[in-house]
Design an enzyme around this catalytic site. Sequence first.
Site, PDB file in Angstrom:
ATOM      1  N   GLU A  93       0.834  -1.203   0.000  1.00  0.00           N
ATOM      2  CA  GLU A  93       0.000   0.000   0.000  1.00  0.00           C
ATOM      3  C   GLU A  93       0.873   1.258   0.000  1.00  0.00           C
ATOM      4  OE1 GLU A  93      -2.415   2.030  -0.829  1.00  0.00           O
ATOM      5  OE2 GLU A  93      -3.609   0.351  -0.136  1.00  0.00           O
ATOM      6  N   ASP A 100       1.284   3.784  -3.290  1.00  0.00           N
ATOM      7  CA  ASP A 100       0.823   5.173  -3.195  1.00  0.00           C
ATOM      8  C   ASP A 100       1.929   6.157  -3.586  1.00  0.00           C
ATOM      9  OD1 ASP A 100      -1.625   4.267  -2.297  1.00  0.00           O
ATOM     10  OD2 ASP A 100      -1.250   4.679  -0.185  1.00  0.00           O
ATOM     11  N   SER A 115      -7.244   1.736  -4.088  1.00  0.00           N
ATOM     12  CA  SER A 115      -6.016   2.295  -3.513  1.00  0.00           C
ATOM     13  C   SER A 115      -5.158   3.026  -4.519  1.00  0.00           C
ATOM     14  CB  SER A 115      -5.122   1.127  -3.072  1.00  0.00           C
ATOM     15  OG  SER A 115      -5.296   0.895  -1.753  1.00  0.00           O
ATOM     16  N   ASP A 169     -17.399   9.119 -19.140  1.00  0.00           N
ATOM     17  CA  ASP A 169     -18.553   8.462 -18.534  1.00  0.00           C
ATOM     18  C   ASP A 169     -18.469   6.943 -18.725  1.00  0.00           C
ATOM     19  OD1 ASP A 169     -20.948   8.125 -17.298  1.00  0.00           O
ATOM     20  OD2 ASP A 169     -22.176   9.075 -18.854  1.00  0.00           O
ATOM     21  N   ILE A 170     -18.549   6.191 -17.633  1.00  0.00           N
ATOM     22  CA  ILE A 170     -18.516   4.721 -17.708  1.00  0.00           C
ATOM     23  C   ILE A 170     -19.956   4.233 -17.664  1.00  0.00           C
ATOM     24  CG2 ILE A 170     -17.535   2.615 -16.695  1.00  0.00           C
ATOM     25  CD1 ILE A 170     -15.407   4.773 -17.451  1.00  0.00           C
ATOM     26  N   GLY A 172     -24.146   9.329 -17.035  1.00  0.00           N
ATOM     27  CA  GLY A 172     -24.097  10.282 -15.923  1.00  0.00           C
ATOM     28  C   GLY A 172     -23.563   9.619 -14.662  1.00  0.00           C
ATOM     29  N   ASP A 230     -23.115   7.433 -11.406  1.00  0.00           N
ATOM     30  CA  ASP A 230     -23.661   6.159 -10.902  1.00  0.00           C
ATOM     31  C   ASP A 230     -22.873   5.726  -9.668  1.00  0.00           C
ATOM     32  OD1 ASP A 230     -21.383   4.380 -11.833  1.00  0.00           O
ATOM     33  OD2 ASP A 230     -22.075   5.101 -13.782  1.00  0.00           O
TER      34      ASP A 230
END
Length: 520
Positions: A249, A253, A450, A487-488, A501, A503
């Site tokens: 992690e 990062d 993450s 947009d997915i 839009g 979600d």
Amino acid sequence: MTKHPLPGSERQLAPGSKVVAQCDPSETIQVVVVLRRKDEQQFAQMMKKIEAGAADAKLLTRDELEQRFGASAEDIAKLKAFATQHGLTVVREDASARTVVLSGKIDQFQKAFDVQLQHYEHQSMGRFRGRTGAISVPDDLHGVVTAVLGLDDRPQARPHFRIRPPFQPARAQPASSFTPLQLASLYQFPQGDGSGQCIGIVELGGGYRTADLDNYFASLGVRSPKVVSVGVDQSGNHPTGDPNGPDSEVTLDIEIAGAIAPAATIAVYFTTNSDAGFIDAVSQAVHDKTNKPSVISISWGAPESVWTAQSMKAFNDVLQSAAAIGVTVCAASGDSGSGDGVGDGSDHVDFPASSPYVLACGGTSLQGSGQSVSHEVVWNDGANGGASGGGVSGAFPVPAWQEGLSASAAQGGKQALTGRGVPDVAGDASPLTGYDVIVDGNNTVVGGTSAVAPLWAALIARINGAKGAPVGFVNPKLYKASGACNDITQGNNGSYAATTGWDACTGLGSPNGVKVAAAL
């Protein structure tokens, strides 16, 4: 002297945990006490403008926040008198963060706050010090103290990363991976290197090795950014040598943020994995007058249901302070789909991603090359492979900038939001289309939401660097800017489906960096 139960401090026995021993009354521990804000009403009025994205909303400096809305000298004095009375010592006081850290023996804390501390054992949490019932405070601290954290030291949060499994998954799409620079290119990030900025990263364990970072940045042909380790509450940079543990992690990062914004300083705030540690580390990052992060990335979290009300309120107050001084906070929305790993058959969202003061970052699965994304859907690799966290908060109301939105159900149909919708935005998160990183000397591919928090944090750092000023609390502007995100519209995260839009799987979508920069 009457004692008053502290609102929201009640702890239940965690299901599946049992008492294994009494605590040693002479053991010394540290506890974080949070005090009320000066002039709460004026602060609330000021925040209304910031939350609405009003053009005349004024941001505060860190010094102004402390002077006008920190803890009052009078309240700090009351707490110190109480500490002296119970033989507790003040380790640290911070008027701007409104926290006082007390040290003392368990016996003294039990008497001071009317609690009984015991050692518990739990299958997934291990052994921890805990309590049940409420914390009590005397008359003169009633309404002055808003939270007492650290009496209970159970692990509070989990990291939201997923290492690519070595087996070949049974799915049509072949596994691929990207460097952070390739993703910055696919997502059309604006030029820039984050010069003059500091990215704060909060970690609840593990550590990084400078050799890993140097090798990684050299392999990308990027200069190594300046990385500063900041220890909070007796913690620090302690790599475990286990690439499957928190080192992944921490390193992930830093490598993602540093590759995209190599001229930014990266300040890593290390703390213990407890609600006290987590809140204190984010608070120190927000109020840090030395490193002054303009954006903070948080890749840890836990379902709203496992937080006490006092912890969530104290944490949310810190995030609200961040918005007041123009610090953008990006938080991972979780890797276990709409159930957030609770396993009770209900939907849950992850906190702090569900705070209305953070940019909650969900996940996608991505195909593309060069500067063009050919296919991007909701990240959902099945029950064991992970999926984008998202849904509707049970703790926070619908913020101004989400009014009128609805969540589309995977089974069909839409429902108007009844609480804060999560996430706000998204980015590549599937380990099968994941990020090339180096952890504990190993080249590996990692995914998870993450990775999306530092990806967005680095984008914000580039924008801040180019603008020469922080963009601050970005949510109202992003929701107003149509087309700033890709947009997915395909896929689901369990209970919720992607749609045109916003979600509850991928929010507004993945970044088109140049358009995001224009919108902010």
